[in-house]
Scaffold this active site. Structure first.
Site, PDB file in Angstrom:
ATOM      1  N   ARG A  86      30.085  41.621  19.130  1.00  0.00           N
ATOM      2  CA  ARG A  86      28.614  41.650  19.115  1.00  0.00           C
ATOM      3  C   ARG A  86      28.124  40.354  18.476  1.00  0.00           C
ATOM      4  NH1 ARG A  86      25.025  43.746  15.027  1.00  0.00           N
ATOM      5  NH2 ARG A  86      26.831  44.548  13.925  1.00  0.00           N
ATOM      6  N   CYS A 113      19.436  46.261  16.680  1.00  0.00           N
ATOM      7  CA  CYS A 113      19.443  45.674  15.341  1.00  0.00           C
ATOM      8  C   CYS A 113      18.253  44.741  15.131  1.00  0.00           C
ATOM      9  CB  CYS A 113      20.755  44.936  15.072  1.00  0.00           C
ATOM     10  SG  CYS A 113      21.028  43.526  16.151  1.00  0.00           S
ATOM     11  N   ASP A 166      32.218  44.891  16.454  1.00  0.00           N
ATOM     12  CA  ASP A 166      31.858  46.292  16.742  1.00  0.00           C
ATOM     13  C   ASP A 166      31.016  46.416  18.015  1.00  0.00           C
ATOM     14  OD1 ASP A 166      29.499  45.165  15.950  1.00  0.00           O
ATOM     15  OD2 ASP A 166      29.144  46.514  14.269  1.00  0.00           O
ATOM     16  N   HIS A 179      25.632  35.515  13.713  1.00  0.00           N
ATOM     17  CA  HIS A 179      26.968  35.968  13.323  1.00  0.00           C
ATOM     18  C   HIS A 179      27.579  36.784  14.455  1.00  0.00           C
ATOM     19  CE1 HIS A 179      25.195  35.098   9.361  1.00  0.00           C
ATOM     20  NE2 HIS A 179      26.433  34.819   9.010  1.00  0.00           N
ATOM     21  N   CYS A 226      25.299  38.455  17.269  1.00  0.00           N
ATOM     22  CA  CYS A 226      23.954  38.773  16.811  1.00  0.00           C
ATOM     23  C   CYS A 226      23.257  37.448  16.512  1.00  0.00           C
ATOM     24  CB  CYS A 226      24.090  39.636  15.553  1.00  0.00           C
ATOM     25  SG  CYS A 226      22.565  40.336  14.994  1.00  0.00           S
ATOM     26  N   HIS A 282      23.073  26.523  13.224  1.00  0.00           N
ATOM     27  CA  HIS A 282      23.391  27.916  12.905  1.00  0.00           C
ATOM     28  C   HIS A 282      22.678  28.818  13.909  1.00  0.00           C
ATOM     29  CE1 HIS A 282      23.934  31.602  10.574  1.00  0.00           C
ATOM     30  NE2 HIS A 282      22.662  31.846  10.771  1.00  0.00           N
TER      31      HIS A 282
END
Ligand SMILES: [Zn+2]
Length: 132
Positions: A118, A66, A110, A106, A120, A103
């Protein structure tokens, strides 16, 4: 309970690069495939770029394709906090550093490993410490 780190926005701005500040304090997202930590096989720990808390381990990293580093779990359940994020018309789970509130990215349900998760994460939110 760990001590929380509280700094003013001006103090964060002084400590961080503009991109680090944008991602971690303004919930930005780095452009995919631009980060430093997409793929590496080196053993080590990823620390929060803001407060240096250990957050993720390279052993738990996988290539999700990704464009951001992806992990199947945090270093410990206390390392990160999850928050509901309904921005941009999506229902997502935001991940923040539990020590300083940065931050990070996320988490999506999946993941390809047995955790099913996951994480990310933006490379720019992390500092890799080799060999830990
Ligand atoms: Zn932090």
């Amino acid at each position: 309970m760990r001590k929380k780190i509280e700094k003013t926005e001006a103090e964060w701005r002084e400590q961080l690069t503009p991109e680090q500040y944008h991602v971690t304090r303004e919930k930005g997202t780095e452009r995919p495939f631009t980060g430093d930590y997409q793929v590496t096989d080196t053993v080590g720990i990823y620390h929060c770029v803001c407060c240096n808390a250990p957050l993720f381990e390279n052993e738990h990293k996988f290539d999700a394709g990704c464009g951001w580093p992806s992990f199947d779990r945090p270093l410990s359940g206390e390392s990160v906090e999850e928050h509901m994020d309904t921005s941009h018309g999506m229902h997502r789970t935001e991940i923040t550093c539990s020590r300083c509130g940065a931050h990070l990215g996320h988490v999506f349900p999946d993941g390809p490993t047995r955790t099913g998760n996951r994480f990310c994460i933006n490379s720019v939110a992390l500092n890799f410490h080799e060999g830990e």
